[in-house]
Design an enzyme around this catalytic site. Structure first.
Site, PDB file in Angstrom:
ATOM      1  N   SER A   1       0.788  -1.227   0.000  1.00 13.74           N
ATOM      2  CA  SER A   1       0.000   0.000   0.000  1.00 13.74           C
ATOM      3  C   SER A   1       0.822   1.280   0.000  1.00 13.74           C
ATOM      4  CB  SER A   1      -0.973   0.003   1.185  1.00 13.74           C
ATOM      5  OG  SER A   1      -0.305  -0.295   2.386  1.00 13.74           O
TER       6      SER A   1
ATOM      7  N   HIS B   1      -5.416  -3.651  -1.930  1.00 16.44           N
ATOM      8  CA  HIS B   1      -5.152  -2.735  -3.051  1.00 16.44           C
ATOM      9  C   HIS B   1      -5.092  -3.453  -4.392  1.00 16.44           C
ATOM     10  CE1 HIS B   1      -4.596   1.094  -1.021  1.00 16.44           C
ATOM     11  NE2 HIS B   1      -4.040   0.425  -0.026  1.00 16.44           N
TER      12      HIS B   1
ATOM     13  N   LYS C   1     -12.237  -0.108  -0.829  1.00 15.38           N
ATOM     14  CA  LYS C   1     -11.352   0.661  -1.710  1.00 15.38           C
ATOM     15  C   LYS C   1     -11.945   0.680  -3.119  1.00 15.38           C
ATOM     16  CE  LYS C   1      -7.555   0.512   1.390  1.00 15.38           C
ATOM     17  NZ  LYS C   1      -6.785  -0.404   2.199  1.00 15.38           N
TER      18      LYS C   1
END
Ligand code: PLP
Length: 396
Positions: free
Chosen positions: A184, A212, A242
């Site tokens: 990240s 991610h 996300k």
């Protein structure tokens, strides 16, 4: 000794100020977007994890409103008592199918998912081998178990193998390798293919935190899919907070592991499940991700990421080993990173400064994340401002 019982709090805050890393929370005045109003100023937003722009997707908004009307605003209990709605299970089926695995289990957040799965699978007499740059939720998840822990050098397969060998010789009951899929802070990708080969050799369990990677790697299906390992990788953790644009975390795995987690994973057992609106919008997100539209968004995300990264490199910035839409601009000192972030903001670009302890002391940075929603013009303006501010501060 001071009489003030909270002198230590004041000292800690002063220390942050002295080191130039004291931050006020930035506040969005309208809504999360590629361009938005932050603290009253219209800026290009290069810090959100809203990779595909789904936070405001009309289908998700609609699904969420309809779910509130139909099911109300809360789930009313933890999943294991009577907080499991039909839509909770529907989401899990859709996620499992999307990821190409047997089963999925959803948690309140990605953070909870890591706590849940690590605590369920590891205990006394087990060994966890964890990449040194793994996310805080993995570190905390491991701290909550009685398993022995060892940390391997970032993405270093020789070091990982040395630790596997050592672990095998010491006769642990089981060994689990844990890595982020996409890291990240640096935006580099874990070599899951090599990790899988080593795991096979030493009979270890494989776990990836793909917060991610979900919605970003492997046509949106994640880093495991990217490496063609969906059928053989043991545990994929992903987030719905996300790229998926809403909130939540999940584990995509085997059916039997899902069943065990239903009985043992502590956040699943002891914390109330998602409200219907969250679950319904996540279902809509998986539907978008599975459609042509989803594929187009992922493609646009990567085009933007490539364009922006090349632009930063051409200007002479150090972007480390980034291979994904997460592109750090590494400047060194924490205070300089904060200054760069502040100056950019004054110029209409928001990119969060990140310093120790989130990253090493000498690797402070401004982290940029472009999304599918940025236009080429947004990116050109941002690059222009980076050049101007970078020169002013002597970084390039
Ligand atoms: C953000 C993040 C998490 C936590 O996910 P949430 O859904 O926000 O709780 C876990 N792991 C990594 C690598 C992350 O970046």
């Amino acid at each position: 000794m001071s009489n003030d019982r909270f002198q230590f709090v004041k000292d800690a805050i002063k220390d942050l100020q002295d080191r130039g890393v004291f931050r006020k929370l930035k506040v969005i005045m309208d809504r999360q977007g590629a361009v938005c109003n932050i603290d009253g100023k219209r800026v290009i937003n290069l810090s959100s994890n809203n990779y595909l722009g789904l936070t405001n997707h009309p289908k998700m908004v609609k699904a969420s409103i309809e779910a509130i009307k139909k099911y109300g605003v809360g789930a009313g209990a933890v999943r294991t008592i009577i907080g499991t709605l039909k839509i909770h299970e529907e989401l899990e089926k859709k996620l499992a199918k999307f990821k190409g695995v047997e089963a999925a289990l959803v948690f309140q957040s990605g953070f909870c998912a890591n706590q849940g799965v690590i605590g369920t699978l590891l205990g006394e007499g087990d060994l966890a081998i964890s990449d040194e740059l793994n996310h805080a939720s993995i570190i905390d998840g491991l701290r909550l178990t009685k398993a022995t822990r060892t940390i391997y050098k970032h993405a270093d397969m020789n070091d990982l193998e040395a630790r596997l060998k050592e672990g095998a010789a010491q006769g642990f009951k089981k060994i689990m390798i844990i890595t982020d899929g996409v890291f990240s802070m640096d935006g580099d990708v874990a070599p899951l293919d090599k990790i899988y080969e080593l795991a096979k050799k030493y009979n270890a369990i494989t776990m990836v935190d793909d917060a991610h990677g979900s919605g970003v790697m492997g046509e949106g299906k994640g880093t495991v899919h990217h490496f063609g390992l969906s059928k053989v990788w043991d545990i994929q953790m992903g987030t719905l907070s996300k790229a998926i644009g809403c909130m939540g975390g999940y584990i995509a795995t085997r059916k039997d592991i899902r069943i065990l987690m239903e009985h043992r994973a502590r956040p699943f057992l002891f914390s109330t499940s998602h409200p219907p609106a969250v679950t319904a919008s996540c279902i809509a997100a998986v539907e978008v991700m599975s459609s042509q539209e989803g594929k187009k968004l992922v493609k646009k995300l990567w085009e933007n990421a490539k364009y922006f990264k090349e632009g930063l490199n051409q200007l002479g910035f150090n972007t480390g080993n980034s291979q994904t839409p997460i592109t750090p601009v590494i400047v060194g000192e924490g205070a300089l990173a904060m200054k760069l972030s502040d100056e950019l903001f004054r110029n209409g670009v928001f990119a969060q400064g990140i310093a120790f302890p989130t990253v090493p002391r000498d690797k402070a940075r401004v982290r940029t994340i472009v999304t599918a929603n940025h236009t080429k013009k947004d990116l050109d303006i941002a690059l222009d401002k980076f050049e101007k501010v970078g020169k002013k501060l002597g970084i390039i």
